[in-house]
Structures are given as C-alpha cells and as structure tokens.
Write an enzyme that holds these catalytic residues in place. Sequence first.
Site, short mmCIF file in Angstrom:
data_model
loop_
_atom_site.label_atom_id
_atom_site.label_comp_id
_atom_site.label_asym_id
_atom_site.label_seq_id
_atom_site.Cartn_x
_atom_site.Cartn_y
_atom_site.Cartn_z
N LYS A 87 2.70 11.22 -3.54
CA LYS A 87 1.65 10.53 -4.28
C LYS A 87 0.74 11.52 -5.03
CE LYS A 87 -1.77 6.91 -3.37
NZ LYS A 87 -2.25 6.02 -2.28
N GLU A 111 -7.28 0.59 -4.34
CA GLU A 111 -7.27 0.49 -2.88
C GLU A 111 -8.61 -0.03 -2.32
OE1 GLU A 111 -5.92 4.42 -1.77
OE2 GLU A 111 -3.96 4.03 -2.67
N ASP A 121 0.88 -1.16 0.00
CA ASP A 121 0.00 0.00 0.00
C ASP A 121 0.92 1.22 0.00
OD1 ASP A 121 -1.64 2.13 0.59
OD2 ASP A 121 -2.29 1.40 2.54
N ASP A 162 -12.81 5.66 2.85
CA ASP A 162 -11.38 5.73 3.17
C ASP A 162 -11.01 7.14 3.62
OD1 ASP A 162 -8.60 5.93 3.16
OD2 ASP A 162 -8.33 4.87 1.26
#
Length: 603
Positions: free
Chosen positions: A69, A168, A8, A190
């Site tokens: 990211k 994800e 992850d 999330d």
Amino acid sequence: MERIIGIDLGTTNSLSATVFEDGPEVIGLDDEASVTPSVLSWTDSGWLVGREAKDRRISNPENTVYSVKRLMGRDMAELGTIVKDLPYKIVEAQRQLVKVRVGSREFTPQELSAEILKKVKLKAEAILGESIGKAVVTVPAYFDDAQRQSTRDAARIAGLDVVRIVNEPTAAAIAYGLDEKKDGYVAVYDLGGGTFDISILKLTGKIFKVVATHGNTQLGGDDFDRAVVDTLKARIKQKHPDAEFNDPETMQILKKTAETIKIDLSLTTETSYSFALPKLGLLIEGSFNIEEFESLIAPMVEQTLESCRHVLHEAKLTLKEIGEVVLVGGSTVVTSVRKQIESFFGRPPHVAIDPYKVVAIGAGIQGHLLAGGRRDFLLLDVIPLALGIETLGGTFSKIITGNSTIPIEESETFTTNVDDQTSIDVNIFQGERELIKDCRALGQFKLKGIPAMKAGFPLVEVMFRVDANGILTVSAKEKRSGKKAEIEVIPFHGLTQFEIERIMDDSFEHAIDDFNDRQLIEFRQTAERVFRGIEQTWDIAEKALGAADREKIQKQIEVVRQSMKGQDSQALKAELDMLGDLTRPLADTAMGQTILSELQSEV
Ligand code: ADP
Ligand code: MG
C-alpha cells in the site's frame, strides 16, 4: 439487489464486510479467518497470499512482499527512504512509477494489491455462497488522485468493480452511525501496524468532509513489538553476553513472542513468556508487566498526541469543538493508548466495534446503502453473551446475563475456600456455557493484600460495569479490609456474528451436560466443606452422639467419597442429603449448624 461488499485494503491486514440479516459484520467464520494479512510470497507455483505468506516474511524475505500500500501510485522520489527499509527490491518503471522485483520477474503495486483483493474476494464468495462483482474500497484520507486511481486499477485487475472509494476515517464514522447524528466535528484516531493517522471530519447534513489530516507513516504497533523485542534481547544478553540474534528464525521467534506479550497485556496486567531459541540453544523464560510495557511505548504514544495537537491547530479547532472520537486500528486496543486518547480529548472514544474491523464495516454499510439497502439495523446496544468470572473448580459464574442492554452494572459477593488466602485471582470470561473451559477469556487481575482470615470470611464484591461505549470495567473489593483492584476490557472484540451464533447454538446443545458437570463440581465442593466441618467439630459429636450414630456418619462419609468419584450429580446429592439427615440431631450444636447451613446454601 446485487450485493456490494466493503473492503478495507490495509497496509498490514485486509478484510471485507457486508450487511447480514442481523446487521453489519466482517465476512469470515471467526476472528482469524476474517483477516487476510496484506502479505504475498512468491513460490514456484505462484503467489501465496495472506497468513501463509506472513510466516515467510522473515524466513524468505527476498520473495515476500508486504506494505504494498505504501507503493501505490508513488514514484521513486516520493517513496524516498521507504525503498531502503523494505527488504524486497523496488525498481523504476515507465512513467516514473515503480515495480517490485521478485527473482527475475517484476510486478506493479497494482498487480500485487490485486492479489490481496482476489484473496479477500474469494474468501467472501466462499462464505456468502455467491459471486461478488462490486465493492466499496477504502483508502487513507491523505491518498492523492494517483494513489486512489491505483487502488481502482488494482480492484479491476482482481475482477471487482469499485463502486466508490471511501476515506478510511469516514468509513469508521459511518460504522458508528455518526452520519445520522447532528452536524459537528469528528476526530478519527487510527493506529495500525505500521502507520498512524489522525483525521478531523466535518459532518454537514449527513455528508462527511475531511478537513485536516496528519500522521506518521512510520509509526504503529510493529514499533511496539520492536521495543519489546529490544527489551527481550537486552534481558537475554544479561545472562548470555555472546548471544547473537541476527538469524531469521531467531528474529521471527522474538518478534512473534513480542507481539503475543503486547496482545496479552491488553487483557492482563502481567504476562509470562517461555520460548526456545534453537539456533542459540537457549530456553528463555521471564515475565513482562504492564508498567514496563507502557513505559516502553510512552514516547510513541506521545508522538501520536503531538500529531493530534497539530491537526487541531491546522483545522483551527479547539478540543471542545470535537463532538465525537472514533478509534481505528488494531493498536488502539492497547489499554494505555486508549486511556491517553480519552484524557487528551476529554471524552470517551467510540470503541464498541472492534477497531480492526471498523473501517471494513463502515465500507460494508456504505456498499449496502449504495446497493439500495436500508439502514434499519441496530448497532451494538446489547451484550450478546453473558459476562462473569471463574469460580472454584473451573465453573463460570455469570454476573451479567447475555442480551442485557447497556449501560449496565451488576455485582455479586464471593468468598475464599482456603484459610489465610491473602490474594484472589479474578478471571473474567464471556460465554453461555457452565464451565470456563467452554468460554472465552477476556482478562484477569489479582486482588492482593487481603488480611489472613479463615476460609469463608473474606467478602469479595465483584462488580461488572459496561458503559454506553461497551467498555467493561471489572472491579473487586474485599469489604472487610477495603482492598480494591480493577481492570478494563472490551467484551465484544474479536467475536463475529457467526461466532456469537455458534456459541449460542453450542450452549443450547450442551445445556443438559453442562448443568450436570457444574452441579458435580459444586456438590463435590460442598462435600469437602461438610467433611471439614465434621472434622473440626468431631469432639462435640463424640460427646453428643452415641457410638452407633457416629459410626453411621463415618460410613456415610465413605459413601459420599465414593459417589464424589462418579459422574452422577443427582446420586451425589442424594448421598450428601443422607449425610445431612444423619447429622440433623446435632442441629443445636455448632457442627450441625455448619453442615446444615452448607447444605441449605446449595438449594
Ligand atoms: P493496518 O491498518 O496497518 O492494516 P491493523 O489495524 O490491522 O493495521 O493493526 C495491526 C496492528 O494491531 C498490529 O501491530 C497488531 O500487533 C496490533 N494488534 C492487533 N490486536 C491487538 C491487541 N489485542 N492488542 C494490541 N495490539 C494489537
Ligand atoms: Mg488500517
């Protein structure tokens, strides 16, 4: 079979997972060690990555890079205001892509992500004792082709062959084995450190498809911290109107304190803080309660629910059509976040797997299956370690034993040790040892408003209930007055398979010592109660017993006192029994009753 690990690669934190003999788990000796903060800091000797770099975010902002990211596969125009908000320099590069400038050097986001992946890979290799060449890497559902390709490139630079890129939310659903369930819709909520995503997945014949996603790339747990920091600043300003908070060290201390307060409030309803601000010459103390915290974050939680409404609308689904809800991201541990999701979707979400691990675990399972492994492991349907509360003298009273199958409910009744006690602290622990100092704290609450009664009179029933989702609710009720209080915690969180094994081994190794320690504490308490009983009824003894017998009792009390100072529980027990024998002739009197009943309750 060549292992394929799952990674992850997060905005805030990155971690890896694989399937061990006992099932899937993140790779790392413990909770802290399994997580690599996605932060890099440039030094004379190259990059520092992870935890060491994180601490330099505020002390050395120009050379410290985080949230890489957000830059992956993006050009200047797409990045927009993000560039302004990040403290490091972002410059245009060829083909409209961007680079990060640190000192006189420039790095592509792929190279930077590769440093994080290298660190994760090295850690995994050290723990597994084998070299790793292949991985399943996760990306947000909304990542476009350019962003996915950049992620692949980063892995290649790190020496990893990406066998598959997985979304994800899909990984999270796989971690719960939802791909094995009947077709339907799954909502994955999330909430991480700096971003929020809600995704709706459609499951058809074991395959998940993302049907809609929505979110906010500027909302997460860091904003909760910021709100707490603002409150702290306002409180300090009240007393010290001239205080300035702009220097990096002060900011770092406030931010760390705020995060600790936030995390504490996932375990307890009130927490106190005390910290120094050396640059200001101040020592700050105070407390924060859950209501204050919840009202601070309420508008942000509401924003996430607004996104949920939006995504349902986009997917043309009603709430009733959502069959499962999965929580992902460290910030979903916040109690009010979890409760509001539950009430929004009208069903309890899946939470048994730590939300910060769940994506990595899903990727690890996916890697295992792609490598030709089988899916024959059981997911968390037992409680690995005993659950219970602290009782007098720091002993651990187990209420649910380890290895119990969930759902389960057990209760036990306790009483007070001091007269007129009007409140009781219920401290919840998990572990296999006899003393709470060797166990892990899970949470605490206070049962208040008990009417004043003599010690031993209140009847406090403590109930532990673990539901099928692994949520532990502990409630306490004083039966005579009907006063009640309760708290919800998630007992599995934060423990890796390695830690559970270590705790089990420790408990085995210490079993004999622990037993003696615990008995010592208990016999000392019994002795105190017996002394109190003798003292309270001494006038009866004076009438009922001769001077010689009374002297024997007094002497024996001294012997017991001496023995209480020692470390031998069995010797203490023998002296206590002797005291019991000496007072046996008084069996008919109130005193005798008290003492004997105390002694008998120990057997
Ligand atoms: P990301 O997906 O952005 O990499 P994570 O899922 O790792 O982020 O979540 C990080 C966030 O979770 C941080 O804001 C951190 O403070 C928060 N967090 C971690 N543990 C807890 C906890 N026990 N209670 C509340 N917040 C937590
Ligand atoms: Mg994440």
